[in-house]
Design a protein around this motif. Structure first.
Motif, PDB file in Angstrom:
ATOM      1  N   PHE A  39       0.826  -1.213   0.000  1.00  0.00           N
ATOM      2  CA  PHE A  39       0.000   0.000   0.000  1.00  0.00           C
ATOM      3  C   PHE A  39       0.865   1.270   0.000  1.00  0.00           C
ATOM      4  O   PHE A  39       0.521   2.239  -0.660  1.00  0.00           O
ATOM      5  CB  PHE A  39      -0.945   0.010   1.214  1.00  0.00           C
ATOM      6  CG  PHE A  39      -1.941  -1.105   1.175  1.00  0.00           C
ATOM      7  CD1 PHE A  39      -2.925  -1.131   0.210  1.00  0.00           C
ATOM      8  CD2 PHE A  39      -1.878  -2.154   2.072  1.00  0.00           C
ATOM      9  CE1 PHE A  39      -3.844  -2.173   0.141  1.00  0.00           C
ATOM     10  CE2 PHE A  39      -2.785  -3.200   2.015  1.00  0.00           C
ATOM     11  CZ  PHE A  39      -3.773  -3.214   1.052  1.00  0.00           C
ATOM     12  N   PHE A 220       2.448  -5.160  -9.284  1.00  0.00           N
ATOM     13  CA  PHE A 220       2.297  -4.772  -7.872  1.00  0.00           C
ATOM     14  C   PHE A 220       3.604  -4.249  -7.275  1.00  0.00           C
ATOM     15  O   PHE A 220       3.885  -4.475  -6.108  1.00  0.00           O
ATOM     16  CB  PHE A 220       1.752  -5.954  -7.045  1.00  0.00           C
ATOM     17  CG  PHE A 220       0.428  -6.428  -7.540  1.00  0.00           C
ATOM     18  CD1 PHE A 220      -0.741  -5.745  -7.230  1.00  0.00           C
ATOM     19  CD2 PHE A 220       0.333  -7.542  -8.355  1.00  0.00           C
ATOM     20  CE1 PHE A 220      -1.959  -6.170  -7.715  1.00  0.00           C
ATOM     21  CE2 PHE A 220      -0.887  -7.965  -8.850  1.00  0.00           C
ATOM     22  CZ  PHE A 220      -2.032  -7.281  -8.529  1.00  0.00           C
TER      23      PHE A 220
ATOM     24  N   ALA B  64      -8.388  -6.081 -16.108  1.00  0.00           N
ATOM     25  CA  ALA B  64      -7.068  -6.709 -15.952  1.00  0.00           C
ATOM     26  C   ALA B  64      -6.978  -7.438 -14.616  1.00  0.00           C
ATOM     27  O   ALA B  64      -7.611  -7.035 -13.632  1.00  0.00           O
ATOM     28  CB  ALA B  64      -5.983  -5.651 -16.039  1.00  0.00           C
ATOM     29  N   SER B  65      -6.160  -8.476 -14.615  1.00  0.00           N
ATOM     30  CA  SER B  65      -5.975  -9.262 -13.392  1.00  0.00           C
ATOM     31  C   SER B  65      -5.409  -8.405 -12.265  1.00  0.00           C
ATOM     32  O   SER B  65      -5.733  -8.604 -11.098  1.00  0.00           O
ATOM     33  CB  SER B  65      -5.008 -10.410 -13.647  1.00  0.00           C
ATOM     34  OG  SER B  65      -5.599 -11.358 -14.472  1.00  0.00           O
ATOM     35  N   SER B  66      -4.526  -7.454 -12.636  1.00  0.00           N
ATOM     36  CA  SER B  66      -3.881  -6.637 -11.600  1.00  0.00           C
ATOM     37  C   SER B  66      -4.925  -5.824 -10.834  1.00  0.00           C
ATOM     38  O   SER B  66      -4.835  -5.705  -9.609  1.00  0.00           O
ATOM     39  CB  SER B  66      -2.841  -5.717 -12.224  1.00  0.00           C
ATOM     40  OG  SER B  66      -3.440  -4.890 -13.190  1.00  0.00           O
ATOM     41  N   MET B  69      -6.868  -8.323  -8.570  1.00  0.00           N
ATOM     42  CA  MET B  69      -6.108  -8.782  -7.404  1.00  0.00           C
ATOM     43  C   MET B  69      -5.801  -7.630  -6.447  1.00  0.00           C
ATOM     44  O   MET B  69      -5.743  -7.816  -5.233  1.00  0.00           O
ATOM     45  CB  MET B  69      -4.807  -9.463  -7.861  1.00  0.00           C
ATOM     46  CG  MET B  69      -5.034 -10.779  -8.561  1.00  0.00           C
ATOM     47  SD  MET B  69      -5.938 -11.970  -7.560  1.00  0.00           S
ATOM     48  CE  MET B  69      -4.694 -12.476  -6.402  1.00  0.00           C
ATOM     49  N   GLY B  70      -5.614  -6.441  -7.011  1.00  0.00           N
ATOM     50  CA  GLY B  70      -5.423  -5.258  -6.165  1.00  0.00           C
ATOM     51  C   GLY B  70      -6.645  -5.016  -5.304  1.00  0.00           C
ATOM     52  O   GLY B  70      -6.541  -4.695  -4.111  1.00  0.00           O
ATOM     53  N   VAL B  73      -6.811  -7.756  -2.450  1.00  0.00           N
ATOM     54  CA  VAL B  73      -5.948  -7.515  -1.283  1.00  0.00           C
ATOM     55  C   VAL B  73      -6.318  -6.201  -0.584  1.00  0.00           C
ATOM     56  O   VAL B  73      -5.961  -5.994   0.565  1.00  0.00           O
ATOM     57  CB  VAL B  73      -4.438  -7.552  -1.637  1.00  0.00           C
ATOM     58  CG1 VAL B  73      -4.033  -8.907  -2.127  1.00  0.00           C
ATOM     59  CG2 VAL B  73      -4.070  -6.476  -2.626  1.00  0.00           C
ATOM     60  N   GLY B  74      -7.049  -5.350  -1.283  1.00  0.00           N
ATOM     61  CA  GLY B  74      -7.547  -4.128  -0.659  1.00  0.00           C
ATOM     62  C   GLY B  74      -8.872  -4.343   0.053  1.00  0.00           C
ATOM     63  O   GLY B  74      -9.543  -3.371   0.403  1.00  0.00           O
ATOM     64  N   SER B  86      -0.487 -12.641 -11.996  1.00  0.00           N
ATOM     65  CA  SER B  86      -0.843 -11.601 -11.024  1.00  0.00           C
ATOM     66  C   SER B  86      -0.676 -12.107  -9.600  1.00  0.00           C
ATOM     67  O   SER B  86      -0.199 -11.374  -8.728  1.00  0.00           O
ATOM     68  CB  SER B  86      -2.301 -11.181 -11.213  1.00  0.00           C
ATOM     69  OG  SER B  86      -2.375 -10.166 -12.138  1.00  0.00           O
ATOM     70  N   ALA B  89       2.975 -12.272  -8.850  1.00  0.00           N
ATOM     71  CA  ALA B  89       3.522 -10.911  -8.657  1.00  0.00           C
ATOM     72  C   ALA B  89       3.198 -10.402  -7.253  1.00  0.00           C
ATOM     73  O   ALA B  89       4.034  -9.766  -6.609  1.00  0.00           O
ATOM     74  CB  ALA B  89       2.958  -9.964  -9.706  1.00  0.00           C
ATOM     75  N   LEU B  90       1.993 -10.701  -6.787  1.00  0.00           N
ATOM     76  CA  LEU B  90       1.616 -10.292  -5.425  1.00  0.00           C
ATOM     77  C   LEU B  90       2.438 -11.060  -4.387  1.00  0.00           C
ATOM     78  O   LEU B  90       2.854 -10.502  -3.375  1.00  0.00           O
ATOM     79  CB  LEU B  90       0.140 -10.557  -5.184  1.00  0.00           C
ATOM     80  CG  LEU B  90      -0.819  -9.404  -5.450  1.00  0.00           C
ATOM     81  CD1 LEU B  90      -2.254  -9.852  -5.297  1.00  0.00           C
ATOM     82  CD2 LEU B  90      -0.550  -8.217  -4.534  1.00  0.00           C
TER      83      LEU B  90
END
Lengths: 255, 329
Positions: A39, A220, B64-66, B69-70, B73-74, B86, B89-90
């Motif tokens: 974040f 990310f 988009a997957s990003s 996934m964002g 996790v948010g 994705s 990447a996380l």
């Protein structure tokens, strides 16, 4: 009583102090684990990313790519907007003719030009320049028109009474009087041109700060995103400084 | 009359099939798109599978997957399916807020590189313009096959970073010579004049070794949600894999429902469904086991992404895999 120079020195110290205090607080908060790096990464993490990108050679590639796109699109918009704006600012008839078109173009965000620019210019650098150009031209033009129209009419009438023709009037009276406001407007537009380049680099780009931010988002890498944002701010600040030097040379009478 | 209405409502309300387990929460938010990995949830919603489980599933669309996934996790989504890139990447970013609970499909023949005529091989792409969405599974496929053929993606070929939805127009206008795309755009490109399939995911090195595509689909759950609502999580997973079985057993009927999501012709939609291998619930425990080909394949994919400089480090993917959440797990 503090002198003006003492006050200025004091202000600079306070500004530097507040900047470093914010950075320090940010670093401490991140190191304490109060915010997850996804974040908000710590400043040291952003710095590490910058060093890594410098080592890889990607750092300056991105800055130069975006800088080139901004400069080409913005300078083209400025070079066309200044004479055209002065012309429209001094001719009520032509202003009336062009006003509806400019009013239609002005509110369009640079993003909205992407589909048409792709059709007209394809996936090329010219398409990216055009996005910056279209995002900067109409607002720049309005700044120039307004600056021209704000020139004191007494000065214009005095020059006319002394026999100045249209060409002399523009060169000797309107341009020097309007230039400070034109430059102030162009400085604002430069910031907007940088937002346009982000839009331009959303499509078919493999370098540039906009690409860097978007690619960082895909993987990310929030530190990359923050670094890209920081670089845009620093680049705009740098160019703003160059503008000020230019201003002092061209307009020495402006305090 | 009010009490009669209330009694009718109570009698008619969907009853959770998970016997004896009360759902902690009725509403579930799922992140999807028109990609085939999201078919089970779409079919489950449209055919009332989730409703039978007492769930209201909201299908949230993402390009988009990003972004998906964002959002997960948010804390804005509870479940999502995603291409594993994705997710990896996380993981590489050290995010531990989600778990992989299953893999629903294999789609090796509906993603690949489509080239215009006169480009018969990957080697012939040298000096040509290839459109690919950066940070996608197709990008991984391109990097892999270029490496295999000894081509440098920076010097030998012009990789154009283009959204998959923009590829048909670019291909048609001659802006690009080839496109790396996935269904449904993949099918549209293949149907274009003078276009032909250069290769598909079966040419991916990890497919040859592990049977894995360049970004295998995975079903993920937000850990906080799974902890807070274990019964709801199990009910969703049951419904999800029930839909997978429907897709496997009744492709024609499901295709009719899916055209509303993908906008493909019914015939193309049926063909896409036939190209997919669905992994039902009982296959999950075999796939998710460590050591096993799926987990090992994902790890190799993470290593590949790291080697190509796409991510900063190669995470230990098994730490994010949690088949215990599966019913019977």
């Amino acid at each position: 009583m503090k002198s003006a120079s003492e006050r200025k020195t004091w202000q600079i110290f306070v500004s530097i102090g507040s900047f470093f205090a914010v950075i320090l607080l940010w670093e401490v908060v991140c190191r304490m684990g109060l915010i997850e790096p996804i974040f908000l990464p710590a400043p040291s993490q952003v710095l590490t990313r910058a060093i890594r990108m410098i080592e890889q050679g990607a750092f300056f590639e991105h800055i130069l790519a975006s800088g080139r796109r901004v400069m080409v699109g913005f300078l083209l918009a400025g070079f066309l907007a200044i004479p055209f704006g002065i012309f429209l600012g001094t001719s009520p008839f032509f202003k009336a003719v062009f006003d509806p078109i400019i009013s239609l173009l002005r509110p369009l965000p640079s993003m909205s030009w992407i589909p048409l620019s792709l059709l007209w210019l394809g996936i090329t650098e010219t398409q990216k320049y055009s996005i910056v150009f279209m995002g900067s031209f109409a607002p720049s033009l309005l700044y120039v028109i307004e600056a021209t129209r704000n020139v004191d009419p007494v000065l214009i009438r005095a020059a006319q009474n002394l026999g100045a023709g249209r060409k002399d009037l523009i060169k000797e009276v309107i341009l020097p009087a309007a230039l400070p406001q034109i430059i102030a407007g162009l400085k604002v537009m430069l910031g907007i041109a940088w937002t346009c380049v982000i839009a331009a680099e959303l499509v078919a780009a493999r370098n540039g700060l906009g690409f860097m931010i978007m690619n960082g988002k895909e993987y990310f890498q929030t530190d990359t995103v923050l670094l890209g944002m920081l670089l845009i701010s620093l680049t705009v600040m740098g160019i703003d400084g160059i503008f000020r030097i230019f201003e002092r040379r061209v307009l020495p009478w402006i305090p | 009359m009010g009490w009669v209405f209330m009694v009718v409502c109570v009698l008619c309300r969907p009853v959770p099939v998970t016997a004896g387990q009360r759902l902690e929460q009725k509403n579930v938010v799922y992140g999807g798109s028109s990609w085939l990995g999201h078919y089970p949830v779409w079919v489950g919603i449209k055919n009332g599978v989730f409703q039978q489980k007492g769930l209201e599933v909201q299908f949230q669309q993402f390009h988009a997957s990003s972004g998906r996934m964002g959002s997960l996790v948010g804390d804005h989504l509870d479940f999502a399916s995603t291409g594993s890139i994705s997710a990896i990447a996380l993981m590489a970013a050290g995010v531990k807020r989600f778990s992989i609970i299953g893999t629903q499909d294999s789609y090796a023949t509906v993603e690949g590189i489509i080239a215009r005529e006169g480009i018969p091989s990957v080697k012939a792409l040298k000096g040509k313009k290839l459109a690919v969405t950066f940070a996608s599974s197709a990008h991984v496929l391109v990097l892999d096959v270029l490496k295999t053929e000894g081509l440098d993606p920076k010097r030998d070929i012009h990789l154009i970073n283009l959204k998959v939805s923009e590829m048909p127009a670019a291909f048609k206008s001659g802006e690009v010579d080839a496109c790396a795309a996935w269904t449904p755009v993949f099918n549209r490109l293949l149907a274009m004049k003078r276009a032909h399939l250069l290769l598909n995911d079966t040419q991916f090195s990890l497919f040859k070794e592990f049977g894995l595509g360049p970004g295998p689909d995975v079903l993920v759950v937000r850990n906080a949600f799974a902890r807070k609502c274990p019964n709801t999580t199990r009910a969703f997973i049951e419904g999800y894999f029930q839909s997978v079985s429907e897709l496997k057993d009744q492709p024609e009927a499901c295709a009719r429902v899916l055209t509303g999501l993908t906008r493909l012709d019914l015939k193309d939609q049926v063909n896409v469904l036939k190209d997919i291998t669905w992994y039902p619930l009982d296959a999950q425990s075999r796939l998710m086991v460590n050591p096993g080909s799926f987990v090992a394949g994902l790890q190799k994919l993470a290593d590949f992404l790291f080697e190509k400089g796409q991510i900063d480090r190669s995470p230990r993917v098994r730490k994010w895999i949690d088949p215990n959440l599966l019913p019977g797990g």
